[in-house]
Design an enzyme around this catalytic site. Structure first.
Site, PDB file in Angstrom:
ATOM      1  N   CYS A 378       1.022  -1.553  -0.090  1.00 25.26           N
ATOM      2  CA  CYS A 378      -0.409   0.173   0.242  1.00 25.26           C
ATOM      3  C   CYS A 378       0.713   1.480   0.039  1.00 25.26           C
ATOM      4  O   CYS A 378       1.908   1.656  -0.766  1.00 25.26           O
ATOM      5  CB  CYS A 378      -1.177  -0.155   1.236  1.00 25.26           C
ATOM      6  N   HIS A 514      -3.167  -5.027  -0.061  1.00 22.92           N
ATOM      7  CA  HIS A 514      -2.902  -5.809   1.466  1.00 22.92           C
ATOM      8  C   HIS A 514      -3.149  -7.315   1.452  1.00 22.92           C
ATOM      9  O   HIS A 514      -3.870  -7.840   1.489  1.00 22.92           O
ATOM     10  CB  HIS A 514      -3.511  -5.593   2.353  1.00 22.92           C
ATOM     11  N   GLU A 516      -2.157  -9.228   3.493  1.00 22.27           N
ATOM     12  CA  GLU A 516      -1.386  -9.937   4.601  1.00 22.27           C
ATOM     13  C   GLU A 516      -2.957 -10.191   5.246  1.00 22.27           C
ATOM     14  O   GLU A 516      -3.378 -11.017   6.323  1.00 22.27           O
ATOM     15  CB  GLU A 516      -1.031  -8.522   5.387  1.00 22.27           C
TER      16      GLU A 516
END
Length: 552
Positions: A378, A514, A516
């Site tokens: 990001c 993102h 994750e």
């Protein structure tokens, strides 16, 4: 019909209700049941999207674009159910819905009150989130005794009356503290917490007692006696070396068996072999690496919860112990990049605001010049573009309009419009509200063949979750590509740059999304696995292996 498990907490906050709920859900899923989880947060914010990470921790983004509590991240990491906006709601959302209905005249002139209107809206949300599942675990945020939680507790009390004992179950999580001066574990806080719950009209069926050391059977019997809970339903939850061991620990105490018996569920034996493999990989790494995470919220561990867990998952799938060195980006601004020396890889995560931004840019420069594996996420991609523009492409003063609107070279700028997954067009301006106005949720990205990104994912089109309002400025695309930056991923319509890399670098990859949020301990994530492999290669003095997939 769906069975409901309501999970409350007492004595103090941050006991780990989310982990306990997720672990129980994982065991029930391992017994062949279809499970879901929902988080009810008592704060008046509509969602945590505009809350400070120092107060709330990270904001977890769901596939359908909801900005939610970080506990939903735990839910998705422990079970295979994909959460959505129906799995998280707040007092703010509940009141907003009720007021909207009142304005439309749906209450037919009635005086709108907490009971029944607010509690009915809470119950409606709970039932909506549970549709189609065998078991729904409902976590009530906050602590019993907080004034903010009362409408939620009243709503689940009413649901127990509506559903009956065979379709609803109350689990209460408490703390059994150890008083070192007395050398004793104290059960009185648990007794008082249950007493507080019972004054509301809720009698817990199961107690999960958190402690930093084993709780003797005699203390469990005492707790059972004073709380009117069966002795075998007093579960001791001792601190574990990893949260991924907790499903097995709770299973050993037959928590799932008690739940199955009380709710009369048709469930097979639990197969926890996947969780045993996860724990085994964590306990028996072949190598260790050090990853520097350069951010602005590093003093609050929950601010990067999913990211830290994703690195752990990558370690599981590469048999590597990943040691994270958290570095405050302002420290680099004040004292230089000395803190980065000796690390095997550098990661710059997402963030907002100007504070510490030059420290992040300096970290990117260090990674590029010292050929240290780099992963930007990001804002980490945006600062990578800014650093490359300034120091390689020669665009003096290059910046993002988020931090310097008057920049002579705004290589990162506000997205004014984009196409949604449903095919609609979203429009934004600098005057738009902060809350709920970003590019959010799962978006498809087309990867360019013969790039590190494509080799890492092993596919042409990927779907990843986004949370941003600034993007790569396409007016600088040709200039930066001519200087050696490679755009390796774009939105399906080709308008938004999603991934960039530096081909001349051993492993330099940055993404606007993102990753994750979709990493799990059992499945891993190809981007983080590739990153950790590159860190291992640097540690071992070899070339990074060809990336490809999450599995080792």
């Amino acid at each position: 019909m769906t069975k409901y498990i309501f999970i409350t907490g007492g004595v103090v906050s941050s006991l780990g209700k989310g982990i306990a709920a997720s672990s129980l859900a994982a065991i029930l899923e391992a017994r062949g049941l279809k499970v879901t989880l929902t988080k009810l947060d008592p704060y008046i914010n509509v969602d945590p999207g505009t809350m400070s990470p120092f107060q709330h921790g990270e904001v977890f983004v769901t596939e359908d674009g909801a900005e939610t509590d970080l506990d939903l991240g735990h839910y998705e990491r422990f079970v295979r159910t994909t959460m959505g906006r129906a799995n998280s709601f707040t007092t703010g959302q509940i009141y907003e819905n009720v007021i909207r209905k009142e304005r439309r005249g749906e209450y037919l002139g009635a005086t709108v009150q907490v009971i029944p209107h607010i509690t009915d809206e809470i119950k409606r949300g709970i039932r909506l989130s549970a549709e189609g599942y065998d078991v729904a675990l409902i976590e009530i945020g906050g602590t019993v005794g907080d004034i903010e939680s009362l409408p939620f507790l009243e709503a689940i009390r009413q649901m127990r009356v509506d559903l009956g004992e065979e379709r609803s179950l109350f689990i209460h999580l408490t703390l059994v503290p150890y008083i070192s001066s007395a050398g004793e574990l104290k059960t009185k806080p648990t007794q008082h917490s249950v007493k507080e719950l019972r004054t509301i009209g809720i009698q817990p069926d199961i107690l999960i007692c958190r402690s930093d050391r084993p709780i003797p059977k005699s203390e469990c019997r005492k707790i059972a006696l004073f709380t009117n809970v069966q002795e075998d339903a007093v579960i001791a939850s001792v601190d574990a070396d990893t949260i991924y061991r907790i499903p097995a620990l709770l299973h050993e105490q037959q928590l799932d068996e008690i739940v199955v018996r009380k709710l009369r569920l048709d469930a097979g034996p639990a197969d926890l072999s996947e969780w045993h493999r996860v724990v085994d990989a964590l306990q028996n790494p072949e190598r260790s690496v050090t990853v520097a995470m350069v951010g602005k919220y590093v003093n609050h561990s929950d601010a990067y919860k999913s990211l830290s867990e994703a690195l752990v998952h990558a370690g599981i799938h590469t048999r590597t112990r990943v040691d994270i060195r958290f570095i405050e980006s302002e420290e680099i601004e004040d004292h230089g990049t000395g803190a980065l020396e000796g690390v095997d890889a550098i990661l710059v995560p997402g963030g907002f605001g100007e504070r510490g931004i030059e420290g992040k840019i300096a970290a990117v420069k260090y990674a590029r010049e010292h050929r240290v594996p780099y992963l930007g996420i990001c804002l980490g991609m945006q600062v990578a573009v800014i650093e490359f523009a300034r120091n390689v492409a020669g665009l003096e003063g290059a910046h993002s309009t988020e931090f310097l609107p008057s920049s002579p070279h705004p290589v990162i700028a506000l997205i004014t419009e984009w196409k949604t997954e449903a095919g609609g067009i979203e429009y934004r301006s600098g005057d738009s509200d902060l809350g709920g106005t970003m590019r959010l949720g799962g978006q498809k990205c087309r990867l360019v063949p013969n790039t590190l990104a494509h080799a890492t994912y092993g596919k042409d089109v990927i779907t990843e979750r986004h949370r941003h309002r600034y993007e790569f400025n396409n007016h600088y695309l040709k200039t930066l590509e001519a200087a050696g930056l490679r755009v390796s991923g774009k939105s399906l319509d080709g308008r938004l740059v999603e991934m960039v890399e530096i081909p001349e670098h051993p492993w330099f990859l940055a993404c606007q999304f993102h990753p994750e949020f979709t990493s799990t301990p059992r499945g891993g994530h190809p981007l983080f696995s590739g990153f950790v492999r590159a860190a291992r290669a640097r540690s071992e003095g070899t070339s990074p292996p060809e990336s490809g997939g999450a599995q080792p």
